[in-house]
Design an enzyme around this catalytic site. Structure first.
Site, PDB file in Angstrom:
ATOM      1  NE  ARG A   1     -34.593 -11.666  10.036  1.00  0.00           N
ATOM      2  CZ  ARG A   1     -34.213 -12.857  10.459  1.00  0.00           C
ATOM      3  NH1 ARG A   1     -33.285 -13.539   9.817  1.00  0.00           N
ATOM      4  NH2 ARG A   1     -34.744 -13.376  11.543  1.00  0.00           N
TER       5      ARG A   1
ATOM      6  N   GLY B   1       0.820  -1.211   0.000  1.00  0.00           N
ATOM      7  CA  GLY B   1       0.000   0.000   0.000  1.00  0.00           C
ATOM      8  C   GLY B   1       0.852   1.259   0.000  1.00  0.00           C
TER       9      GLY B   1
ATOM     10  CG  ASP C   1      -8.068  -0.521   1.691  1.00  0.00           C
ATOM     11  OD1 ASP C   1      -8.861  -1.444   1.933  1.00  0.00           O
ATOM     12  OD2 ASP C   1      -7.157  -0.182   2.456  1.00  0.00           O
TER      13      ASP C   1
ATOM     14  CB  SER D   1       4.383  -0.912   1.596  1.00  0.00           C
ATOM     15  OG  SER D   1       3.579  -1.463   2.600  1.00  0.00           O
TER      16      SER D   1
ATOM     17  CD  GLU E   1     -11.858  -0.666   7.441  1.00  0.00           C
ATOM     18  OE1 GLU E   1     -11.837  -1.229   8.534  1.00  0.00           O
ATOM     19  OE2 GLU E   1     -10.958  -0.794   6.588  1.00  0.00           O
TER      20      GLU E   1
HETATM   21  O1  F6P Z   1      -5.664  -1.954   3.814  1.00  0.00           O
HETATM   22  C1  F6P Z   1      -6.284  -3.185   3.729  1.00  0.00           C
HETATM   23  C2  F6P Z   1      -7.166  -3.445   4.928  1.00  0.00           C
HETATM   24  O2  F6P Z   1      -7.800  -4.690   4.750  1.00  0.00           O
HETATM   25  C3  F6P Z   1      -8.180  -2.351   5.228  1.00  0.00           C
HETATM   26  O3  F6P Z   1      -9.302  -2.410   4.405  1.00  0.00           O
HETATM   27  C4  F6P Z   1      -8.451  -2.598   6.697  1.00  0.00           C
HETATM   28  O4  F6P Z   1      -8.784  -1.387   7.323  1.00  0.00           O
HETATM   29  C5  F6P Z   1      -7.131  -3.090   7.208  1.00  0.00           C
HETATM   30  O5  F6P Z   1      -6.375  -3.528   6.101  1.00  0.00           O
HETATM   31  C6  F6P Z   1      -7.235  -4.210   8.200  1.00  0.00           C
HETATM   32  O6  F6P Z   1      -5.967  -4.485   8.667  1.00  0.00           O
HETATM   33  P1  F6P Z   1      -5.590  -5.741   9.572  1.00  0.00           P
HETATM   34  O7  F6P Z   1      -5.519  -6.928   8.673  1.00  0.00           O
HETATM   35  O8  F6P Z   1      -4.272  -5.406  10.141  1.00  0.00           O
HETATM   36  O9  F6P Z   1      -6.676  -5.909  10.574  1.00  0.00           O
END
Ligand code: F6P
Length: 418
Positions: free
Chosen positions: A238, A155, A203, A158, A302
């Site tokens: 639902r 990402g 992401d 990195s 999220e």
């Molecule tokens: O960046 C990828 C990701 O899967 C995000 O979507 C998420 O917020 C995060 O990594 C979760 O990280 P971990 O695997 O450390 O819980």
């Protein structure tokens, strides 16, 4: 040229295809191919066991299950000979990789890897590599093996790490020479490090590329989950609130909403507009129910929040739907099921093309050229200055933090790059 590839940060489907492509393209171009296990952590640790090919533990050792097994399995990620056959590198069948993080590989070692999920060479979020001490050790380990080029799949964090490493490289080499850890000849030979980045992330949050490696597979996983949810939701009439990953980026949520037919969704870049969003959501869903919909789907990214940056939680959305609309509501959090598993076709094709381009970028690199990121724009595999893409990505997060959501959306829009 000796080219090493590592995967870093959260894994994503397609990372193995990147490794395979870089290894094969490197060999085809007459280079040596190496892999670094466990991301930057492996670079820092290097080859603790100096013996190139320690023998596999006797079969009996595998039967101790537990306690020794977990240790053996960890250290033998590749070592059972199944993947390693007789590659031209250190991987020749029946060798353990215990204590060896930087390993030369051959053509056969990566055969068939593009169908595998996760990253077979391991990944880690390395604290050590964030320190100069750690990067000094990493530089030493690369020079010891004679490696002069590094391909990184990860990402934005990195890839930024790779660029920092490259920028710092001359001073690291200088320190190693002064400390007598490398010879003046090695210092001259390794005056520069070539790097190239490919974006591995579910992401799809990197600017200057239309798709990141792993995002199409994750989206596909979400769509499958929505299909499953839809049939049970419709049966019971639902509502479901689905939380999907994406960190600060709403791409997965937005596209899943389009592909799966969501009634309402929350993404970080475009919080629900003025006024209490609860009213707006309930009105919309009520209308949908009025025209005969038997099921309701709300997707929450999220990283979703309201215009004041207060997080919007799936449980809270569920309570609103239950209390105000009287809907029998359930929450489903997909979590890491979105990230793991076999890559879809796009996450095999994209990394293969990008891996090939990455090797070309390394062969063409000079000390003067910037570090490049390999991406895809309008169906063309592209090579763009890595730090420009990182800066633009950070600008989106900054715009969100400054509550300038219009700017955040514009920055996400591919048109913006013109
Ligand atoms: O960046 C990828 C990701 O899967 C995000 O979507 C998420 O917020 C995060 O990594 C979760 O990280 P971990 O695997 O450390 O819980």
């Amino acid at each position: 040229m000796k080219i090493a590839i590592l995967t870093s940060g959260g894994d994503s489907a397609g990372m193995n295809a990147v490794v395979r492509a870089v290894v094969k393209a490197a060999i085809l171009k007459g280079c040596e191919a190496w892999i670094v296990r466990e991301g930057y952590e492996g670079l820092v640790r290097g080859n603790i066991d100096a013996t190139p090919n320690a023998a596999l533990p006797a079969a009996a050792e595998y039967t101790e299950f537990p306690p020794a097994a977990s240790d053996i399995i960890k250290n033998l990620r590749f070592g059972d000979g199944q993947l390693l056959k007789d590659g031209t590198g250190d991987y020749a069948s029946g060798r353990t990789l215990k204590g060896r993080y930087i390993v030369r590989v051959g053509w056969d070692d990566v055969r068939g890897w593009f169908t595998e999920g996760g990253t077979l060479i391991g990944t880690a979020r390395s604290k050590e590599f964030r320190t100069r001490e750690g990067r000094l050790s990493a530089a030493h380990n690369l020079i010891k093996e004679g490696i002069d080029a590094l391909a990184v799949c990860g990402g934005d964090g990195s890839l930024t790490g790779a660029d920092v490493f490259r920028a710092e490289w001359p001073s690291l080499v200088d320190d190693l020479r002064t400390q007598g850890k490398i010879t003046p000849e090695q210092a001259t030979k390794h005056a520069h490090l070539k790097i190239v980045g490919m974006v591995g992330s579910i992401d799809n949050d990197m600017s200057m590329t239309d798709l990141t490696i792993g995002a199409p597979t994750a989206l596909h996983r979400i769509c499958e989950a929505i299909d499953n949810i839809n049939s049970t939701a419709a049966s019971h009439s639902r509502a479901f609130v689905l939380e999907v990953m994406g960190r600060h980026c709403g791409w997965l949520a937005l596209l899943a909403g389009v592909a799966g037919g969501a009634d309402f969704l929350f993404i970080p870049e475009k919080p629900p507009s003025s006024g209490p969003w609860e009213d707006e959501m309930c009105e919309t869903i009520h209308k949908h129910r009025e025209v005969g919909k038997r099921k309701t789907l709300v997707i929450v990214a999220e990283g979703a929040h309201d215009i004041d940056l207060k997080p919007i939680r799936a449980e809270y959305v569920k309570d609103i739907l239950s209390e105000r609309l009287g809907l029998d509501t359930r929450v489903t959090t997909l979590g890491h099921t979105q990230r793991g598993g076999r890559p879809c076709a796009m996450d095999r094709i994209l990394p293969t093309l990008q891996g090939m381009k990455a090797v070309d970028a390394l062969l063409e690199a000079t000390p003067e050229t910037p570090s490049y990121m390999i991406g895809i724009q309008e169906n063309q595999v592209t090579k763009v200055p890595l730090m420009e893409a990182v800066a633009m990505t950070k600008a989106v997060t900054a715009a969100i933090e400054a509550r300038d959501f219009e700017k955040a959306m514009k920055l996400r829009d591919p048109e913006f790059r013109e």
